[in-house]
Design an enzyme around this catalytic site. Structure first.
Site, PDB file in Angstrom:
ATOM      1  N   GLY A 119       1.048  -1.287  -0.186  1.00  0.00           N
ATOM      2  CA  GLY A 119      -0.045  -0.003  -0.173  1.00  0.00           C
ATOM      3  C   GLY A 119       0.901   1.281  -0.045  1.00  0.00           C
ATOM      4  O   GLY A 119       1.930   1.219  -0.448  1.00  0.00           O
ATOM      5  N   ASN A 148      -3.180  -3.195   6.130  1.00  0.00           N
ATOM      6  CA  ASN A 148      -4.085  -2.214   6.757  1.00  0.00           C
ATOM      7  C   ASN A 148      -4.773  -2.712   8.078  1.00  0.00           C
ATOM      8  O   ASN A 148      -5.120  -3.803   8.311  1.00  0.00           O
ATOM      9  CB  ASN A 148      -5.064  -1.717   5.828  1.00  0.00           C
ATOM     10  CG  ASN A 148      -5.607  -2.816   4.909  1.00  0.00           C
ATOM     11  OD1 ASN A 148      -5.128  -3.735   4.566  1.00  0.00           O
ATOM     12  ND2 ASN A 148      -6.658  -2.512   4.327  1.00  0.00           N
ATOM     13  N   PHE A 160       7.222   7.002   9.627  1.00  0.00           N
ATOM     14  CA  PHE A 160       6.683   8.254   9.815  1.00  0.00           C
ATOM     15  C   PHE A 160       6.779   8.937   8.626  1.00  0.00           C
ATOM     16  O   PHE A 160       6.541  10.211   8.443  1.00  0.00           O
ATOM     17  CB  PHE A 160       7.732   8.840  10.907  1.00  0.00           C
ATOM     18  CG  PHE A 160       7.945   8.155  12.269  1.00  0.00           C
ATOM     19  CD1 PHE A 160       6.998   8.520  13.028  1.00  0.00           C
ATOM     20  CD2 PHE A 160       8.773   7.428  12.557  1.00  0.00           C
ATOM     21  CE1 PHE A 160       6.841   7.813  14.424  1.00  0.00           C
ATOM     22  CE2 PHE A 160       8.933   6.882  13.834  1.00  0.00           C
ATOM     23  CZ  PHE A 160       7.938   7.071  14.713  1.00  0.00           C
ATOM     24  N   ALA A 206       5.186  10.766   5.537  1.00  0.00           N
ATOM     25  CA  ALA A 206       3.796  11.484   5.008  1.00  0.00           C
ATOM     26  C   ALA A 206       3.747  11.398   3.642  1.00  0.00           C
ATOM     27  O   ALA A 206       4.812  11.338   2.846  1.00  0.00           O
ATOM     28  CB  ALA A 206       4.109  13.083   5.598  1.00  0.00           C
ATOM     29  N   LEU A 251       0.852  15.624  16.392  1.00  0.00           N
ATOM     30  CA  LEU A 251       0.963  16.368  15.091  1.00  0.00           C
ATOM     31  C   LEU A 251      -0.580  17.096  14.747  1.00  0.00           C
ATOM     32  O   LEU A 251      -0.859  17.995  14.538  1.00  0.00           O
ATOM     33  CB  LEU A 251       1.433  15.494  13.895  1.00  0.00           C
ATOM     34  CG  LEU A 251       2.952  15.229  13.920  1.00  0.00           C
ATOM     35  CD1 LEU A 251       3.091  14.227  12.997  1.00  0.00           C
ATOM     36  CD2 LEU A 251       3.589  16.627  13.559  1.00  0.00           C
ATOM     37  N   CYS A 276      -4.220   8.249   8.754  1.00  0.00           N
ATOM     38  CA  CYS A 276      -3.528   7.892   9.972  1.00  0.00           C
ATOM     39  C   CYS A 276      -4.131   8.727  11.131  1.00  0.00           C
ATOM     40  O   CYS A 276      -4.314   8.073  12.374  1.00  0.00           O
ATOM     41  CB  CYS A 276      -1.990   8.119  10.011  1.00  0.00           C
ATOM     42  SG  CYS A 276      -1.155   6.878   8.882  1.00  0.00           S
TER      43      CYS A 276
END
Ligand code: UDX
Ligand code: UDX
Length: 458
Positions: free
Chosen positions: A13, A90, A161, A163, A226, A275
Site C-alpha cells: 500500500g 491495513n 513516519f 507523510a 501532530l 492515520c
C-alpha cells in the site's frame, strides 16, 4: 545474484510500496520482495502506471525493480524465502462489535501472522510496520511462537513516519528511524539486523532504539501530537474570525518561539489522511481500556475539534450565501486530503461534499490526481454531483468555489477568467489560505479565508 539478506513486505500500500522501494534502491545487497493479496495492485506496481502517486517514486522503482525489488502475489513463497518480514497490511478502525469506531481492526494482522506461521520453515524476524495498538506485538508473538516445530519468531516494531506527498524524501532523509524490540539477547540480535538495513543510508545517530512498547506507543503519540497542533490552531482560527485577528499572523508569531516551532500550524478546513483520526481513536481506546478516562477525553477532543472545523466551514458557506445553497453550483477545488497525493482517505472534502449535497447544492469536484478516488468515496451520495478534471470548466457557472486541497496549481489559476464565467455575487471560500485574498477581492470576488476577516462587497 547472491543477496546478503532477504526481506519480504506483506502489504503493497501507501506505506509498504514506497518504503520497500527506497530500501531496495539504497541497499543493493538486500533482496526486497513485496507481496499483496490484491493482484491488480501488484500488477500496477509491475507496470509503468504505479498504483499510488508520489513525487519521485517512479524513478526509485524503475532503478530497483527487477534488480533487487520484486512485486508478486505469491505470499507463501515470499514467506519461505524471507529472513525479515515487514508487515504493512491495513489496520482500519473497527466498524463492528466491541470497540467499534475506535479500536483497531486487527483481523488482517492476525491472519497474516497465521500465514507466516503456516509457511515458515525456519526462524524469522517479523517487523510491525503497520501502526498498531500498544502491546499488539505480544499477541503476535504468542500466535507465532506457539508452534510445535521449534521455530522462533522475533517480533519487532519499526513504525513508519513518512507523510504522503513527500514519502520518498522522508524515506531517503528521515528525521529518525525507530526500531523497538525486546531487550533480550535474541531481541537485540533481531533489532541489529533491522538497524543494519537502515544504517546503509541513514546516519547512525538518527536510528533510535527502544523497547517494543515504547516503539508502538511512539507512533500513536507522534501522530496524536501532530494532529493536536492542527486542531489547536484550527480552534484559534474560529476565534480569529470573530476578533479580527489573523490566524496566519498568530501562527507565524507563535511559531518563532523555538519551543513551539513553526511547522504544522497551518489552519485548514480540517486534517485528513488515513492515520491521524485512526491513531488518535486508537490511543483513546487504549486509554479507556486502562481506565484512564481523562486521558481518553483529552485526545478525543482533537478529533472532535477537527470534525467541528469541517462542519463550521460548510455552515460559514451557507451563512454567507444568504442561508441557502439549494440549486447553486459549487466548485470544490481539490479532493485529496493534502497536496501531491491522489489519496482521499478521511479527506475533509468528503464531509464538505456530503454536507453541501444535503443542502441541495449542485457540487462539482475537480482535482489533478484524486478524481478516481473521489468518485469511489462519493459513490453512495445522493444529489447533483459531477466530476471535472479541468478547474476552469468546474468553476464555469458556479456561485461559489471552495479550495479544499492546497495544490500549487490553484494558486496560479487565471481568476479573472474564472470570475467572468461565474454567477454574481461570486464567492471564494479558501479552506487552505493559499490564495491572494486582497487581489481576488479587488477583482470582484467575495473572499472567505480561514481564521481571517472576510473581504466582501456587500
Ligand atoms: C496501512 C495502514 O493503514 C496503516 O495503519 C499502517 O501504518 C500501514 O499500513 P497503507 O499502506 O496506507 O497503511 O494501507 P493500504 O494502502 O490500505 O495498504 C495495505 C495493503 O495490504 C493493501 O494493498 C492490501 O491489499 C494489503 N493486504 C491487506 C494484504 O496483502 N493482506 C491482507 O491480509 C490484508
Ligand atoms: C501523517 C504524519 O505526518 C506521518 O508522520 C505519519 O507517518 C502518517 O500520518 P500524512 O497523513 O501522510 O502523514 O500527512 P500530513 O502531512 O501529516 O497531513 C495530514 C493532514 O493534516 C492533511 O490533511 C494536511 O492537509 C493537514 N495539515 C497538515 C493541516 O491542516 N495543517 C498543517 O499545518 C499540517
Amino acid at each position: 545474484m547472491d543477496f546478503k539478506t532477504d526481506v519480504l513486505c506483506i502489504g503493497a500500500g501507501y506505506v509498504g510500496g514506497p518504503t520497500m522501494a527506497v530500501i531496495a534502491d539504497r541497499c543493493p545487497h538486500v533482496k526486497v520482495t513485496v507481496v499483496d493479496v490484491n493482484a491488480a495492485r501488484i500488477a500496477a506496481w509491475n507496470s509503468d502506471d504505479l498504483p499510488i502517486y508520489e513525487p519521485g517514486l517512479d524513478e526509485v522503482v524503475r532503478r530497483a525493480r527487477g534488480r533487487n525489488l520484486f512485486f508478486t502475489t505469491d505470499v507463501q513463497a515470499g514467506i519461505k524465502a524471507a529472513d525479515i518480514i515487514f508487515v504493512s497490511v491495513n489496520t482500519p478502525t473497527k466498524t463492528f462489535g466491541e470497540g467499534a469506531g475506535r479500536a483497531a481492526d486487527l483481523q488482517y494482522w492476525e491472519k497474516t501472522a497465521r500465514e507466516i506461521l503456516a509457511c515458515a520453515d525456519r526462524d524469522k524476524i517479523v517487523v510491525e510496520k503497520s501502526t498498531l495498538p500498544v502491546r499488539t506485538a505480544e499477541a503476535m508473538e504468542r500466535i507465532l511462537n506457539n508452534n510445535t516445530r521449534g521455530l522462533r519468531f522475533d517480533v519487532l516494531s519499526n513504525p513508519e513516519f513518512l507523510a504522503e506527498g513527500t514519502a520518498v524524501a522522508d524515506l531517503e532523509n528521515p528525521d529518525r528511524v525507530l526500531v523497538g524490540s525486546h531487550e533480550t539477547p535474541e531481541g537485540l540480535r533481531a533489532r541489529k539486523a533491522v538497524v543494519d538495513i537502515y544504517t546503509t543510508w541513514v546516519p547512525r545517530e538518527r536510528v533510535i532504539e527502544s523497547n517494543l512498547w515504547s516503539s508502538e506507543l511512539t507512533k500513536l503519540t507522534a501522530n496524536a501530537f501532530l494532529a493536536q497542533r492542527i486542531s489547536s490552531i484550527n480552534s484559534i482560527s474560529a476565534l480569529c474570525e470573530r476578533t479580527e485577528a489573523d490566524v496566519d499572523q498568530v501562527a507565524y508569531a507563535i511559531g518563532t518561539d523555538s519551543r513551539i516551532g513553526s511547522r504544522f500550524l497551518k489552519a485548514s478546513v480540517g486534517f485528513g489522511g488515513s492515520c491521524f483520526k485512526k491513531d488518535i481513536l486508537n490511543l483513546v481506546y487504549i486509554a479507556e481500556t486502562y481506565g484512564l478516562h481523562e486521558v481518553a477525553e483529552y485526545w478525543e477532543s482533537v478529533v472532535r475539534m477537527n470534525e467541528w472545523q469541517q462542519t463550521r466551514f460548510v455552515r460559514n458557506m451557507l451563512a454567507n450565501m444568504f442561508n441557502t445553497v439549494a440549486g447553486k453550483r459549487i466548485a470544490l477545488l481539490g479532493f485529496a486530503f493534502k497536496a501531491d497525493t491522489g489519496d482521499t482517505r478521511e479527506s475533509a472534502a468528503i464531509s464538505v461534499t456530503r454536507q453541501l449535497l444535503a443542502d441541495h447544492a449542485r457540487v462539482v469536484i475537480t482535482d489533478p490526481k484524486a478524481l478516481d478516488n473521489a468518485r469511489r468515496d462519493c459513490a453512495g451520495f445522493e444529489g447533483d454531483l459531477t466530476f471535472e478534471p479541468d478547474p476552469y470548466r468546474a468553476a464555469a457557472g458556479a456561485h461559489a468555489i471552495a479550495v479544499l486541497t492546497e495544490w500549487r496549481l490553484y494558486k496560479t489559476l487565471d481568476y479573472g477568467r474564472i470570475l467572468d464565467g461565474m454567477e454574481k455575487p461570486a464567492f471564494i471560500f479558501d479552506g487552505r489560505n493559499i490564495l491572494d485574498h486582497r487581489t481576488l477581492f479587488e477583482m470582484g470576488f467575495n473572499v472567505f479565508p480561514i481564521g481571517k476577516r472576510p473581504l466582501k462587497h456587500f
